[in-house]
Scaffold this active site. Sequence first.
Site, PDB file in Angstrom:
ATOM      1  N   LYS A 199       5.111  51.706 -57.584  1.00 16.75           N
ATOM      2  CA  LYS A 199       6.036  52.581 -58.308  1.00 16.75           C
ATOM      3  C   LYS A 199       7.471  52.428 -57.826  1.00 16.75           C
ATOM      4  O   LYS A 199       8.392  52.246 -58.611  1.00 16.75           O
ATOM      5  CB  LYS A 199       5.582  54.037 -58.174  1.00 16.75           C
ATOM      6  CG  LYS A 199       4.422  54.393 -59.076  1.00 16.75           C
ATOM      7  CD  LYS A 199       4.863  54.306 -60.519  1.00 16.75           C
ATOM      8  CE  LYS A 199       3.711  54.561 -61.462  1.00 16.75           C
ATOM      9  NZ  LYS A 199       4.105  54.407 -62.876  1.00 16.75           N
ATOM     10  N   VAL A 200       7.676  52.510 -56.502  1.00 15.61           N
ATOM     11  CA  VAL A 200       9.045  52.419 -55.980  1.00 15.61           C
ATOM     12  C   VAL A 200       9.592  51.018 -56.166  1.00 15.61           C
ATOM     13  O   VAL A 200      10.723  50.824 -56.630  1.00 15.61           O
ATOM     14  CB  VAL A 200       9.087  52.840 -54.505  1.00 15.61           C
ATOM     15  CG1 VAL A 200      10.503  52.661 -53.936  1.00 15.61           C
ATOM     16  CG2 VAL A 200       8.642  54.298 -54.341  1.00 15.61           C
ATOM     17  N   ALA A 279      10.484  51.586 -46.820  1.00 12.05           N
ATOM     18  CA  ALA A 279       9.034  51.778 -46.927  1.00 12.05           C
ATOM     19  C   ALA A 279       8.480  52.410 -45.652  1.00 12.05           C
ATOM     20  O   ALA A 279       8.442  53.631 -45.523  1.00 12.05           O
ATOM     21  CB  ALA A 279       8.356  50.438 -47.220  1.00 12.05           C
ATOM     22  N   ASP A 304      15.946  52.455 -43.327  1.00 10.79           N
ATOM     23  CA  ASP A 304      15.785  53.908 -43.465  1.00 10.79           C
ATOM     24  C   ASP A 304      14.607  54.403 -42.645  1.00 10.79           C
ATOM     25  O   ASP A 304      14.453  55.596 -42.464  1.00 10.79           O
ATOM     26  CB  ASP A 304      15.590  54.255 -44.944  1.00 10.79           C
ATOM     27  CG  ASP A 304      15.548  55.756 -45.188  1.00 10.79           C
ATOM     28  OD1 ASP A 304      16.446  56.464 -44.689  1.00 10.79           O
ATOM     29  OD2 ASP A 304      14.612  56.232 -45.868  1.00 10.79           O
ATOM     30  N   GLU A 309      10.055  57.344 -34.949  1.00 13.19           N
ATOM     31  CA  GLU A 309      11.073  58.189 -35.577  1.00 13.19           C
ATOM     32  C   GLU A 309      11.127  59.560 -34.897  1.00 13.19           C
ATOM     33  O   GLU A 309      10.093  60.216 -34.772  1.00 13.19           O
ATOM     34  CB  GLU A 309      10.784  58.346 -37.064  1.00 13.19           C
ATOM     35  CG  GLU A 309      10.949  57.033 -37.837  1.00 13.19           C
ATOM     36  CD  GLU A 309      10.778  57.203 -39.339  1.00 13.19           C
ATOM     37  OE1 GLU A 309      10.480  58.337 -39.788  1.00 13.19           O
ATOM     38  OE2 GLU A 309      10.941  56.225 -40.070  1.00 13.19           O
ATOM     39  N   HIS A 328      15.619  58.220 -42.449  1.00 15.92           N
ATOM     40  CA  HIS A 328      14.469  58.426 -43.344  1.00 15.92           C
ATOM     41  C   HIS A 328      14.838  59.361 -44.493  1.00 15.92           C
ATOM     42  O   HIS A 328      14.245  60.418 -44.685  1.00 15.92           O
ATOM     43  CB  HIS A 328      13.267  58.982 -42.572  1.00 15.92           C
ATOM     44  CG  HIS A 328      11.953  58.669 -43.236  1.00 15.92           C
ATOM     45  ND1 HIS A 328      10.835  58.321 -42.522  1.00 15.92           N
ATOM     46  CD2 HIS A 328      11.586  58.646 -44.541  1.00 15.92           C
ATOM     47  CE1 HIS A 328       9.819  58.110 -43.361  1.00 15.92           C
ATOM     48  NE2 HIS A 328      10.271  58.295 -44.587  1.00 15.92           N
ATOM     49  N   LEU A 329      15.810  58.914 -45.270  1.00 12.69           N
ATOM     50  CA  LEU A 329      16.344  59.727 -46.366  1.00 12.69           C
ATOM     51  C   LEU A 329      15.762  59.358 -47.735  1.00 12.69           C
ATOM     52  O   LEU A 329      16.213  59.871 -48.751  1.00 12.69           O
ATOM     53  CB  LEU A 329      17.871  59.577 -46.435  1.00 12.69           C
ATOM     54  CG  LEU A 329      18.668  60.063 -45.225  1.00 12.69           C
ATOM     55  CD1 LEU A 329      20.159  59.829 -45.469  1.00 12.69           C
ATOM     56  CD2 LEU A 329      18.407  61.534 -44.956  1.00 12.69           C
ATOM     57  N   GLY A 330      14.770  58.473 -47.759  1.00 14.44           N
ATOM     58  CA  GLY A 330      14.264  57.981 -49.030  1.00 14.44           C
ATOM     59  C   GLY A 330      13.907  59.059 -50.028  1.00 14.44           C
ATOM     60  O   GLY A 330      14.167  58.930 -51.223  1.00 14.44           O
ATOM     61  N   ALA A 331      13.291  60.140 -49.552  1.00 14.72           N
ATOM     62  CA  ALA A 331      12.869  61.210 -50.470  1.00 14.72           C
ATOM     63  C   ALA A 331      13.823  62.392 -50.464  1.00 14.72           C
ATOM     64  O   ALA A 331      13.525  63.420 -51.077  1.00 14.72           O
ATOM     65  CB  ALA A 331      11.473  61.686 -50.084  1.00 14.72           C
TER      66      ALA A 331
END
Length: 560
Positions: A199-200, A279, A304, A309, A328-331
């Site tokens: 999807k991404v 990812a 990211d 982390e 980790h700003l992907g979402a």
Amino acid sequence: MSVISSWNLTISLNTTLSLSWRSSLPSRAIFPRPKKSKTLVVLAIALGAKPTVLVSEKLGDAGIQLLKTFANVDCSYNLSPEELCTKISLCDALIVRSGTKVTREVFESAMGRLKVVGRAGVGIDNVDISAATEHGCLVVNAPTANTIAAAEHGIALLTAVSRNVAQADASVKAGKWERNKYVGVSLVGKTLAVMGFGKVGSEVARRAKGLGMQVIAHDPYAPADRARAIGVELVSFEEALTTADFISLHMPLTPATSKMFNDEAFSRVKKGVRIINVARGGVIDEEALLRALDSGIVAQAALDVFTEEPPPQENKLVRHENVTVTPHLGASTTEAQVLLELSPYVALTEKLGRLAVQLVAGGSGVKFVKVTYASARGPDDLDTRLLRAMVTKGLIEPISSVFVNLVNADFIGKQRGLRLTEERIVLDGSPEKPLEFIQVRIANVESKFASAISNSGEITVEGRVKDGKPHLTKVGSFGVDVSLEGSIVLCRQSDQPGIIGKVGNILSEENVNVNFMSVGRIAPGKQAVMTIGLDEEPSRDALKKIGEITAVEEFVFLKL
């Protein structure tokens, strides 16, 4: 209208449910066996009144407030592994994002009380699934919540590294004006390799095509026709490495992908390649990437995500001049935190599954199910994974003690024998609503209610969302309209005056409230199907009286 896609799921059921009476009508259905197979299934959370939910990482305020309406919520962030193990024995549910590691020790410390772990995002590699299964704990995720947000962040990092945005920003803020130092590269005509075409990855590919890039992709599981529809060529891992100017990573972290980008992989990339990772940190060997950056094999990287982390302060990769990093700003967009549009359709699909399986005559094995989605939206604007999961939930749970979720679906599916095929129909019109209607068909079975067999020979139920609520709109070939609340009685009768009144009187005498009633008929004076929505469950005696009405040819009672 046109049918544009279909895929399959493997599960199996045996059904014995509900009270029915019928006259003889043809009730066998023939359904061709689908050729391909894919697995996915459902989520189900069964917590008692006022459970305790531990939220170990920050969520949006709207989500926390929603949790507080039905649970005691403990928001405790930045817990050490020891603190998490201490708290977990007092909790029924745990909600995490990517930072909390839900290990075997956590499940053991819960001593059986922990019923569900919810991952606010897609990946579940931070949860020990084997330990969860052994301890009877469900693991659920939000498979579509951050697709667009993650794709957009990938594109943001892609453009940032091409023009040295982060480095130039830091330079100017330090009082410098180094125009010659931060000359960038154009994206137009460059080749982007999307590694992982889910999807991404596919959303990143769309956007990169709009930037004028040539896009290739590597994914051993991606269908070639879906890639071609976007204008993307699927290639081997080797070809992706050797031809790409930019590489964007979108694969999950599995034993097969762990440290996939290592010294060997970097030795085969095109010199000067730029790498973007939104990812999982573990798919890159970070020490190998550092060496590739220092040698000039990799010109730049935008990261990211990291193996650890947050990364340690002394992490050389984070501090490298040619690396752009984000936490980790992907979402992390407002829109990605809430998924509301499909919520009424989630209820509809589950209830259609429940209705359909209860119409199967006892002893018949349900093996072939087809779900049809009708929408004015394009195929790529509607993700039906959650919907087909809820159909399966509706099919399985009324006849089984098992709880199914998106994570344990493979295991449950292999134990049963069902093949679930999905079909999308594109309608003309405005795409304001995600779906016009959903249809569920069960083939190769006998029906407790023969009128539920459509002209195609399958048990067929169809519904749509009206005013935010699920409605049943078709049974077999009969059009009906009844709100899917409480329970339902279906009657096939001769179309004549007084039948509705007689059935209503019987239910009234039982103090059973009718919340909705609809009659669909072939033609005046011919056969009709009456659909009655009930707030309470009628007694066997009341149902027997309905069956004894002269004009009633068959009926069935169904629980929702």
